[in-house]
Design a protein around this motif. Sequence first.
Motif, PDB file in Angstrom:
ATOM      1  N   VAL A 133       6.521 -11.404  -7.550  1.00 56.49           N
ATOM      2  CA  VAL A 133       6.303 -12.056  -6.247  1.00 56.49           C
ATOM      3  C   VAL A 133       6.573 -11.063  -5.122  1.00 56.49           C
ATOM      4  CG1 VAL A 133       7.167 -13.825  -4.656  1.00 56.49           C
ATOM      5  CG2 VAL A 133       6.754 -14.396  -7.067  1.00 56.49           C
ATOM      6  N   MET A 134       7.659 -10.273  -5.249  1.00 58.54           N
ATOM      7  CA  MET A 134       7.980  -9.286  -4.220  1.00 58.54           C
ATOM      8  C   MET A 134       6.882  -8.226  -4.119  1.00 58.54           C
ATOM      9  SD  MET A 134      10.691 -10.160  -2.674  1.00 58.54           S
ATOM     10  CE  MET A 134      10.819  -8.640  -1.745  1.00 58.54           C
ATOM     11  N   ILE A 135       6.317  -7.843  -5.253  1.00 57.22           N
ATOM     12  CA  ILE A 135       5.221  -6.875  -5.228  1.00 57.22           C
ATOM     13  C   ILE A 135       3.998  -7.490  -4.559  1.00 57.22           C
ATOM     14  CG2 ILE A 135       3.664  -5.501  -6.663  1.00 57.22           C
ATOM     15  CD1 ILE A 135       5.959  -5.280  -8.699  1.00 57.22           C
ATOM     16  N   ALA A 136       3.715  -8.754  -4.865  1.00 54.04           N
ATOM     17  CA  ALA A 136       2.593  -9.444  -4.225  1.00 54.04           C
ATOM     18  C   ALA A 136       2.790  -9.506  -2.715  1.00 54.04           C
ATOM     19  CB  ALA A 136       2.456 -10.858  -4.803  1.00 54.04           C
ATOM     20  N   MET A 137       4.002  -9.798  -2.265  1.00 57.75           N
ATOM     21  CA  MET A 137       4.281  -9.864  -0.833  1.00 57.75           C
ATOM     22  C   MET A 137       4.115  -8.490  -0.184  1.00 57.75           C
ATOM     23  SD  MET A 137       7.661 -11.343   1.111  1.00 57.75           S
ATOM     24  CE  MET A 137       7.503 -12.910   0.247  1.00 57.75           C
ATOM     25  N   ALA A 138       4.543  -7.445  -0.908  1.00 62.59           N
ATOM     26  CA  ALA A 138       4.419  -6.094  -0.363  1.00 62.59           C
ATOM     27  C   ALA A 138       2.966  -5.656  -0.255  1.00 62.59           C
ATOM     28  CB  ALA A 138       5.199  -5.110  -1.233  1.00 62.59           C
ATOM     29  N   LEU A 139       2.102  -6.143  -1.159  1.00 63.11           N
ATOM     30  CA  LEU A 139       0.726  -5.665  -1.227  1.00 63.11           C
ATOM     31  C   LEU A 139      -0.275  -6.546  -0.506  1.00 63.11           C
ATOM     32  CD1 LEU A 139       0.584  -4.567  -4.984  1.00 63.11           C
ATOM     33  CD2 LEU A 139       0.971  -3.127  -2.974  1.00 63.11           C
ATOM     34  N   VAL A 140       0.136  -7.728  -0.059  1.00 58.56           N
ATOM     35  CA  VAL A 140      -0.830  -8.687   0.477  1.00 58.56           C
ATOM     36  C   VAL A 140      -1.533  -8.161   1.729  1.00 58.56           C
ATOM     37  CG1 VAL A 140       0.795  -9.980   1.935  1.00 58.56           C
ATOM     38  CG2 VAL A 140      -1.209 -11.146   0.957  1.00 58.56           C
ATOM     39  N   CYS A 141      -0.875  -7.288   2.479  1.00 59.75           N
ATOM     40  CA  CYS A 141      -1.493  -6.724   3.690  1.00 59.75           C
ATOM     41  C   CYS A 141      -2.091  -5.340   3.445  1.00 59.75           C
ATOM     42  CB  CYS A 141      -0.472  -6.666   4.820  1.00 59.75           C
ATOM     43  SG  CYS A 141       0.057  -8.283   5.412  1.00 59.75           S
ATOM     44  N   GLU A 142      -2.176  -4.935   2.182  1.00 62.32           N
ATOM     45  CA  GLU A 142      -2.810  -3.688   1.770  1.00 62.32           C
ATOM     46  C   GLU A 142      -2.238  -2.471   2.493  1.00 62.32           C
ATOM     47  OE1 GLU A 142      -7.037  -3.999   1.872  1.00 62.32           O
ATOM     48  OE2 GLU A 142      -7.062  -5.884   0.753  1.00 62.32           O
ATOM     49  N   PRO A 143      -0.934  -2.190   2.318  1.00 63.40           N
ATOM     50  CA  PRO A 143      -0.336  -1.020   2.969  1.00 63.40           C
ATOM     51  C   PRO A 143      -0.794   0.276   2.313  1.00 63.40           C
ATOM     52  CG  PRO A 143       1.227  -2.015   1.463  1.00 63.40           C
ATOM     53  CD  PRO A 143       0.031  -2.930   1.482  1.00 63.40           C
ATOM     54  N   ASP A 144      -0.539   1.378   2.996  1.00 63.37           N
ATOM     55  CA  ASP A 144      -0.875   2.695   2.463  1.00 63.37           C
ATOM     56  C   ASP A 144       0.294   3.312   1.701  1.00 63.37           C
ATOM     57  OD1 ASP A 144      -3.489   2.862   3.821  1.00 63.37           O
ATOM     58  OD2 ASP A 144      -2.285   2.914   5.638  1.00 63.37           O
ATOM     59  N   LEU A 145       1.519   2.931   2.085  1.00 65.63           N
ATOM     60  CA  LEU A 145       2.721   3.482   1.474  1.00 65.63           C
ATOM     61  C   LEU A 145       3.552   2.356   0.889  1.00 65.63           C
ATOM     62  CD1 LEU A 145       4.853   5.785   1.024  1.00 65.63           C
ATOM     63  CD2 LEU A 145       5.748   5.193   3.293  1.00 65.63           C
ATOM     64  N   LEU A 146       3.965   2.515  -0.368  1.00 65.25           N
ATOM     65  CA  LEU A 146       4.821   1.545  -1.032  1.00 65.25           C
ATOM     66  C   LEU A 146       6.101   2.235  -1.472  1.00 65.25           C
ATOM     67  CD1 LEU A 146       5.179  -1.332  -2.246  1.00 65.25           C
ATOM     68  CD2 LEU A 146       4.190  -0.434  -4.364  1.00 65.25           C
ATOM     69  N   ILE A 147       7.244   1.705  -1.025  1.00 65.64           N
ATOM     70  CA  ILE A 147       8.546   2.225  -1.441  1.00 65.64           C
ATOM     71  C   ILE A 147       9.180   1.197  -2.370  1.00 65.64           C
ATOM     72  CG2 ILE A 147      10.841   2.944  -0.687  1.00 65.64           C
ATOM     73  CD1 ILE A 147       9.626   3.773   1.960  1.00 65.64           C
TER      74      ILE A 147
END
Length: 346
Positions: free
Chosen positions: A176-190
């Motif tokens: 779920v946390m990964i889905a929340m992090a990716l829902v806005c399609e960021p360029d950088l993921l930490i």
Amino acid sequence: MTSTSTSTSTPPSPSPGPLLRVRDLSVVFPTRHGPVRAVDGLSFDVPRGRTLGIVGESGSGKSVTSMAVMGLHTAAEVSGSVNLDGRELVGLPERELNRLRGRRMAMIFQDPLSSLHPYYTVGEQIAEHHRVHFGSRRAVARRRAVDALAEVGIPEPRRRAGEYPHQFSGGMRQRVMIAMALVCEPDLLIADEPTTALDVTVQAQILELIARVQQDRGLAVVMITHDLGVVARVAHEVLVMYGGRAAERAPVDDLFAAPAHPYTRALLDSLPRLDDRDDLPLRAIPGSPPSLLEPAPGCAFAPRCPRLAAGTGGERERCASERPLLAGPSGRPVACHFPAYEGVAS
């Protein structure tokens, strides 16, 4: 902005060079005992589509570094440069940082249960994240939330979007946390210790998920971990930290095949091996991590360094008084006066 989907937004044109460029980053916390220099002159790059693994013992400055990149330190003095796709983040007003967090850069924390609000469904929380950054209507944001849950492998995403965090297992909450992090399609993921407290099977699933999403979207990923097995599995390059400083940086295969810094060697030697005899004790690193209140003038690892213990008086004096700089051949810099691999000048 009133767009109805992420595809209608126009991302800024990428700048040449690494997506994330960190130079001489320092983070100092004021305390009643004096300033604590948690990160001290750290530099690294992360290109698009690549994963940098940052490893080290607890207290080495890994998580402090990730929080500084995200601009989340409110009680610390942050100096140096954090440049995201050509935009300087250090000193940026909080309003501007809020626009970038989630949209251009996102973070996965190690404890998903404390990061999710217990009173709202997971679908509501993911949808709200999308609405904040895109101004989308509730129905559109809801569909994006369900799509995001499906993308990270949560079964029956439409039904589960209506459930609360406590109704998910630890591995599913991390999804779920990964889905929340990716829902806005960021360029950088930490990802800060994203597999902590998960069993081995679920750890592998989470790491495979992050690797797949990175490959599909071309994300730049920073993986913060103390687990060298995680690094070996997902990272392209490794930054080893000790006492708030960079000890060594290398491609992952080179680091495991020929560690140049004695601290890196000690970390690898402390791992249990399949070919070890049963009666041999685990190899621990002697001594304690350095004090960040009173940093040593020389090499922070000198009091624990096995190589230095067997060295000459002149070598010991140099390591105790002269701070080694991160230097060496291209792609293999090491902060050691006497690195262990060929081709690096002492």
